[in-house]
Write an enzyme that holds these catalytic residues in place. Structure first.
Site, mmCIF file in Angstrom:
data_model
loop_
_atom_site.group_PDB
_atom_site.id
_atom_site.type_symbol
_atom_site.label_atom_id
_atom_site.label_comp_id
_atom_site.label_asym_id
_atom_site.label_seq_id
_atom_site.Cartn_x
_atom_site.Cartn_y
_atom_site.Cartn_z
ATOM 1 N N VAL A 156 0.815 -1.227 0.000
ATOM 2 C CA VAL A 156 0.000 0.000 0.000
ATOM 3 C C VAL A 156 0.848 1.277 0.000
ATOM 4 C CG1 VAL A 156 -2.031 -1.085 1.043
ATOM 5 C CG2 VAL A 156 -0.325 0.018 2.526
ATOM 6 N N ASN A 186 -7.157 -1.100 6.202
ATOM 7 C CA ASN A 186 -6.792 -1.786 7.440
ATOM 8 C C ASN A 186 -5.297 -2.142 7.535
ATOM 9 O OD1 ASN A 186 -7.347 -3.967 9.719
ATOM 10 N ND2 ASN A 186 -6.376 -5.053 8.014
ATOM 11 N N SER A 194 -6.702 3.544 15.689
ATOM 12 C CA SER A 194 -6.389 2.772 16.898
ATOM 13 C C SER A 194 -6.713 3.628 18.121
ATOM 14 C CB SER A 194 -4.894 2.442 16.923
ATOM 15 O OG SER A 194 -4.515 1.914 18.169
ATOM 16 N N TYR A 247 3.918 4.866 16.040
ATOM 17 C CA TYR A 247 2.614 4.235 15.766
ATOM 18 C C TYR A 247 1.464 5.180 16.107
ATOM 19 C CZ TYR A 247 -1.195 0.831 15.950
ATOM 20 O OH TYR A 247 -2.383 0.167 15.746
ATOM 21 N N ALA A 287 1.416 8.395 16.425
ATOM 22 C CA ALA A 287 1.375 9.557 15.532
ATOM 23 C C ALA A 287 0.773 9.170 14.172
ATOM 24 C CB ALA A 287 2.783 10.123 15.350
ATOM 25 N N SER A 288 1.143 7.995 13.675
ATOM 26 C CA SER A 288 0.619 7.574 12.362
ATOM 27 C C SER A 288 -0.883 7.321 12.437
ATOM 28 C CB SER A 288 1.350 6.318 11.863
ATOM 29 O OG SER A 288 1.004 5.177 12.642
ATOM 30 N N LYS A 289 -1.360 6.822 13.575
ATOM 31 C CA LYS A 289 -2.792 6.533 13.704
ATOM 32 C C LYS A 289 -3.596 7.811 13.976
ATOM 33 C CE LYS A 289 -2.952 2.131 12.859
ATOM 34 N NZ LYS A 289 -3.727 1.601 11.726
HETATM 35 P P1 NAD Z 1 -1.578 -7.966 11.528
HETATM 36 O O1 NAD Z 1 -0.116 -7.668 11.528
HETATM 37 O O2 NAD Z 1 -2.029 -9.210 12.174
HETATM 38 O O3 NAD Z 1 -2.135 -7.877 10.038
HETATM 39 C C1 NAD Z 1 -1.784 -6.769 9.238
HETATM 40 C C2 NAD Z 1 -1.926 -7.128 7.785
HETATM 41 O O4 NAD Z 1 -1.489 -5.985 7.018
HETATM 42 C C3 NAD Z 1 -1.017 -8.305 7.381
HETATM 43 O O5 NAD Z 1 -1.744 -9.217 6.607
HETATM 44 C C4 NAD Z 1 0.093 -7.640 6.582
HETATM 45 O O6 NAD Z 1 0.635 -8.476 5.583
HETATM 46 C C5 NAD Z 1 -0.634 -6.435 5.983
HETATM 47 N N1 NAD Z 1 0.299 -5.380 5.602
HETATM 48 C C6 NAD Z 1 1.292 -4.840 6.367
HETATM 49 N N2 NAD Z 1 1.970 -3.926 5.657
HETATM 50 C C7 NAD Z 1 1.407 -3.875 4.429
HETATM 51 C C8 NAD Z 1 1.683 -3.133 3.249
HETATM 52 N N3 NAD Z 1 2.696 -2.254 3.189
HETATM 53 N N4 NAD Z 1 0.894 -3.330 2.164
HETATM 54 C C9 NAD Z 1 -0.112 -4.239 2.208
HETATM 55 N N5 NAD Z 1 -0.407 -4.990 3.285
HETATM 56 C C10 NAD Z 1 0.345 -4.797 4.387
HETATM 57 O O7 NAD Z 1 -2.295 -6.704 12.229
HETATM 58 P P2 NAD Z 1 -3.747 -6.539 12.897
HETATM 59 O O8 NAD Z 1 -3.580 -6.618 14.361
HETATM 60 O O9 NAD Z 1 -4.742 -7.389 12.212
HETATM 61 O O10 NAD Z 1 -3.994 -5.000 12.572
HETATM 62 C C11 NAD Z 1 -4.809 -4.561 11.486
HETATM 63 C C12 NAD Z 1 -5.006 -3.065 11.617
HETATM 64 O O11 NAD Z 1 -5.650 -2.771 12.865
HETATM 65 C C13 NAD Z 1 -3.703 -2.272 11.623
HETATM 66 O O12 NAD Z 1 -3.884 -1.058 10.940
HETATM 67 C C14 NAD Z 1 -3.464 -2.022 13.092
HETATM 68 O O13 NAD Z 1 -2.658 -0.899 13.327
HETATM 69 C C15 NAD Z 1 -4.883 -1.832 13.579
HETATM 70 N N6 NAD Z 1 -5.061 -2.062 15.005
HETATM 71 C C16 NAD Z 1 -4.795 -3.272 15.543
HETATM 72 C C17 NAD Z 1 -4.989 -3.472 16.904
HETATM 73 C C18 NAD Z 1 -4.773 -4.803 17.559
HETATM 74 O O14 NAD Z 1 -4.830 -4.854 18.809
HETATM 75 N N7 NAD Z 1 -4.548 -5.879 16.826
HETATM 76 C C19 NAD Z 1 -5.436 -2.407 17.714
HETATM 77 C C20 NAD Z 1 -5.672 -1.165 17.128
HETATM 78 C C21 NAD Z 1 -5.486 -1.008 15.768
#
Ligand code: NAD
Length: 265
Positions: free
Chosen positions: A69, A95, A148, A161, A163-165
Site C-alpha cells: 500500500v 486496514n 487505533s 505508531y 502519531a501515524s494513527k
Molecule cells: P496484523 O499484523 O495481524 O495484520 C496486518 C496485515 O497488514 C497483514 O496481513 C500484513 O501483511 C498487511 N500489511 C502490512 N503492511 C502492508 C503493506 N505495506 N501493504 C499491504 N499490506 C500490508 O495486524 P492486525 O492486528 O490485524 O492489525 C490490522 C489493523 O488494525 C492495523 O492497521 C493495526 O494498526 C490496527 N489495530 C490493531 C490493533 C490490535 O490490537 N490488533 C489495535 C488497534 C489497531
C-alpha cells in the site's frame, strides 16, 4: 451478535487492505457473511488466499492482489484490476498497518518512516484511488479507515505508531468533508487490543523491554479494558459492516472506538 448470514452488503464489492490475517481477515469474512464480494490487498498474497477461500465458502466472490500500500502505482493498478474483476467498488476498509513497540531513544528515522508510510501514506493512497474510482462509477460508497485507541491514548513505545494513527483520524475528517458532495462517507474505527498476530508480536517485544513474561503483559493488557478481555477480529468486522451498509448512510467523519471500554478506563 448473530452468526447468521444476512444481506446487508449483498451485491456490494468491498476492498479490504491487509486482509490476509488478523483484523483484516475478520472484516473480510464478516462482510462476506453480509453478502459482499471482497478484494484483498496484501503483501502476503498466499495467506490472503486463505481469507479469500473463507469468503467464497460464505457465497461471496473474492480476489487477491499482492500490493504494497506504500507504492502508489501498484495501488492504482490494483484498484483498476479489482474493478475489472469484481465490478465497481462500493466500500473500502483501509486496514493494512504495522506496529512495533520502540522506546523513543531507540526509534530510528527508518522506524518512524515505516509506520508513517504504511499506516498513514498507505491509507491516503488507497483512499485516493478508490474514491476516484467510486466517483467515476457514480457510486455513493463508504470508506472505513482503521486507526487505533493509540491515536488518542498511546502507550510508551508507541510514538511513531500513535502519531501515524492520529494522522489517520485527521485524514478521515478531511475525506468526509471532501467526498460528501459525491455521496461518499468516510469514518474511522479505533480498535482496542484485538487478538491478532500483530498483538502476539507486540507482547513479545514488550516482554523483552520490560523484563516480564508475555502472559503477565497480556493480563495487564486485559485489565486495561473495561470489559476485561481483548477483542476478536470479527468484532471490528461487525462495525465495519454497519458503516459500509445502508445503516451507516448518515454517519460520516466519525471515529468509533471498538475497544471494550479501553478509552473509558
Ligand atoms: P496484523 O499484523 O495481524 O495484520 C496486518 C496485515 O497488514 C497483514 O496481513 C500484513 O501483511 C498487511 N500489511 C502490512 N503492511 C502492508 C503493506 N505495506 N501493504 C499491504 N499490506 C500490508 O495486524 P492486525 O492486528 O490485524 O492489525 C490490522 C489493523 O488494525 C492495523 O492497521 C493495526 O494498526 C490496527 N489495530 C490493531 C490493533 C490490535 O490490537 N490488533 C489495535 C488497534 C489497531
Amino acid at each position: 451478535m448473530s452468526e447468521q448470514p444476512d444481506s446487508r452488503l449483498a451485491g456490494k464489492h468491498v476492498i479490504v487492505t491487509g486482509g490476509a490475517r488478523g483484523i483484516g481477515r475478520g472484516i473480510a469474512v464478516r462482510c462476506a457473511r453480509s453478502g459482499a464480494d471482497v478484494s484483498l490487498f496484501d503483501l502476503r498474497s498466499s495467506v490472503a488466499e486463505e481469507t479469500a477461500q473463507r469468503v467464497r465458502e460464505l457465497g461471496g466472490e473474492a480476489a487477491v492482489y499482492e500490493v504494497d500500500v506504500t507504492d502508489e502505482a501498484a495501488v492504482e493498478e490494483a484498484v483498476a484490476a479489482a474493478c475489472d474483476e469484481l465490478g465497481p467498488i462500493h466500500g473500502l476498509v483501509n486496514n493494512a498497518g504495522v506496529q512495533q513497540a520502540i522506546p523513543l531513544l531507540e526509534t530510528t528515522e527508518a522506524d518512524w518512516d515505516r509506520h508513517m508510510a504504511v499506516n498513514a501514506k498507505g491509507t491516503f493512497f488507497v483512499a485516493k484511488h478508490v474514491a476516484a474510482s467510486m466517483i467515476d462509477d457514480g457510486i455513493e460508497g463508504s470508506i472505513v479507515n482503521i486507526s487505533s485507541v493509540g491515536a488518542e491514548q498511546p502507550l510508551a513505545g508507541q510514538g511513531a505508531y500513535g502519531a501515524s494513527k492520529a494522522a489517520v483520524l485527521a485524514f478521515t475528517t478531511v475525506l468526509a468533508n471532501e467526498l460528501a458532495e459525491y455521496g461518499i462517507t468516510a469514518n474511522a474505527i479505533k480498535p482496542g487490543t484485538v487478538d491478532t498476530p500483530m498483538v502476539t508480536q507486540w507482547l513479545e517485544e514488550r516482554a523483552e523491554q520490560y523484563d516480564k513474561t508475555e502472559n503477565e503483559l497480556l493480563a495487564e493488557t486485559v485489565d486495561e479494558h473495561v470489559l476485561d478481555r481483548i477483542g476478536k477480529p470479527e468484532e471490528v468486522g461487525h462495525v465495519a459492516t454497519l458503516l459500509l451498509s445502508e445503516e451507516g448512510d448518515w454517519i460520516t467523519g466519525e471515529s468509533i472506538a471498538i475497544d471494550g471500554g479501553y478509552l473509558k478506563k
